[in-house]
Design a protein around this motif. Structure first.
Motif, PDB file in Angstrom:
ATOM      1  N   UNK A 121      75.766  50.602  37.269  1.00 56.57           N
ATOM      2  CA  UNK A 121      74.310  50.577  37.333  1.00 56.57           C
ATOM      3  C   UNK A 121      73.696  51.507  36.288  1.00 56.57           C
ATOM      4  N   UNK A 122      74.302  52.652  36.072  1.00 57.19           N
ATOM      5  CA  UNK A 122      73.779  53.579  35.069  1.00 57.19           C
ATOM      6  C   UNK A 122      73.893  52.997  33.670  1.00 57.19           C
ATOM      7  N   UNK A 123      74.976  52.263  33.427  1.00 59.44           N
ATOM      8  CA  UNK A 123      75.127  51.621  32.114  1.00 59.44           C
ATOM      9  C   UNK A 123      74.186  50.431  31.950  1.00 59.44           C
ATOM     10  N   UNK A 124      73.771  49.840  33.058  1.00 63.18           N
ATOM     11  CA  UNK A 124      72.885  48.676  33.000  1.00 63.18           C
ATOM     12  C   UNK A 124      71.744  48.865  33.993  1.00 63.18           C
ATOM     13  N   UNK A 125      70.840  49.829  33.747  1.00 66.41           N
ATOM     14  CA  UNK A 125      69.836  50.170  34.751  1.00 66.41           C
ATOM     15  C   UNK A 125      68.844  49.058  35.047  1.00 66.41           C
ATOM     16  N   UNK A 126      68.730  48.096  34.174  1.00 68.78           N
ATOM     17  CA  UNK A 126      67.769  47.025  34.417  1.00 68.78           C
ATOM     18  C   UNK A 126      68.461  45.737  34.889  1.00 68.78           C
ATOM     19  N   UNK A 127      69.777  45.826  35.083  1.00 66.56           N
ATOM     20  CA  UNK A 127      70.518  44.676  35.589  1.00 66.56           C
ATOM     21  C   UNK A 127      70.273  44.550  37.078  1.00 66.56           C
ATOM     22  N   UNK A 128      69.796  43.409  37.510  1.00 66.62           N
ATOM     23  CA  UNK A 128      69.456  43.221  38.910  1.00 66.62           C
ATOM     24  C   UNK A 128      70.614  42.572  39.664  1.00 66.62           C
TER      25      UNK A 128
END
Length: 285
Positions: A277-284
């Motif tokens: 999640x930190x690597x892809x904070x906008x990934x839902x």
């Protein structure tokens, strides 16, 4: 790589705390997990429920936020290590108060607490490898105030002479970086659902982790059953395949029969989801 927007420390700390809490909840709800509490039931536990796990996760949000605030752009040194240790122990007390004395997330406080601190130390701008390396630097430092009593996990590491949660962190979380995170993303790329990808990531951890929760409850027989069963799930095509689902069901039955619960693997899965999640904070999800 710019992973978090340029925001004040407070905003960054709040985001990290919410992310860590949500990953604990996501791990708890994930089903079907062998021997573990999930959306189906209590697994091999008589004192844990999904509602209790979620209440525990929410109780830790202030701890994660405090860890992020205190660690923001600070170097790994003894002073920070002692602060992180103190905040972790205070968080454990808050967790125990929320659960009426049931240990729900002690191992997760260690793993996720270190990773939250590491992201903050790097100013919220880092990738998973940088984060785990920074967490390892912190984990290697001594904490003079740490209690001298042996936990069940530490007793198991000494009895069976295997590495535990401390060594996993000090080695920069190899079960996350070399197994779980790659498997999570490979399964997604292969067309698996998010649930299936997360189950496969859990299996990847369980194939080789010396899970002290399993060792404490079921000894080497339980550990061998966990590792062999997880390998069968992945070699059968993972949880997206019918054969993999059948292997997962067999593993679940075996874990329940042995009263074994891979809580250490569950903690590392939550940490894996956090790094993802930190690597892809906008990934839902």
């Amino acid at each position: 790589m710019k992973l978090l927007p340029q925001i004040q420390v407070e905003g960054g700390a709040e985001w990290l705390a919410r992310a860590a809490t949500q990953c604990l909840i996501d791990e708890a709800r994930l089903s079907p997990k062998p021997g573990l509490v999930d959306s189906r039931g209590n697994g091999a536990h008589h004192d844990l429920t999904l509602a209790l796990m979620e209440r525990s996760a929410h109780s830790l949000t202030p701890t994660f936020q405090a860890l992020a605030q205190q660690s923001w752009q600070r170097p790994a040194d003894i002073a920070l290590r002692q602060t992180v240790g103190r905040l972790g122990r205070e968080g454990e007390q808050q967790m125990m108060a929320a659960t009426n004395g049931v240990n729900t997330h002690r191992g997760a406080i260690w793993a996720l607490g270190l990773l939250v601190s590491a992201v903050a130390m790097l100013g919220g701008t880092a990738n998973a490898q940088q984060i785990t390396q920074t967490a390892a630097e912190l984990a290697k430092l001594p904490d003079a105030a740490a209690p001298k009593v042996f936990s069940k996990g530490l007793c198991a590491t000494h009895r069976y002479r295997v590495p535990g949660a401390r060594e996993e962190a000090q080695q920069a979380f190899p079960h996350i970086m070399q197994r779980a995170l790659p498997q999570l993303r490979l399964s997604r790329l292969s067309g698996s659902s998010e649930t299936q990808a997360r189950l496969d990531a859990l299996m990847a951890i369980m194939t080789s982790l010396s899970d002290t929760c399993v060792l404490s409850r079921a000894g080497l027989e339980g550990l061998d059953a966990m590792q062999d069963g997880a390998r069968e799930v992945l070699s059968a095509g993972g949880s997206a395949s019918l054969a993999g689902q059948q292997a997962l069901a067999r593993l679940d039955r075996q874990m329940l029969m042995l009263n074994a619960s891979p809580g250490g693997a569950a903690d590392l899965l939550a940490a894996t989801l956090f790094l993802d999640r930190v690597e892809s904070p906008y990934f839902k999800h």
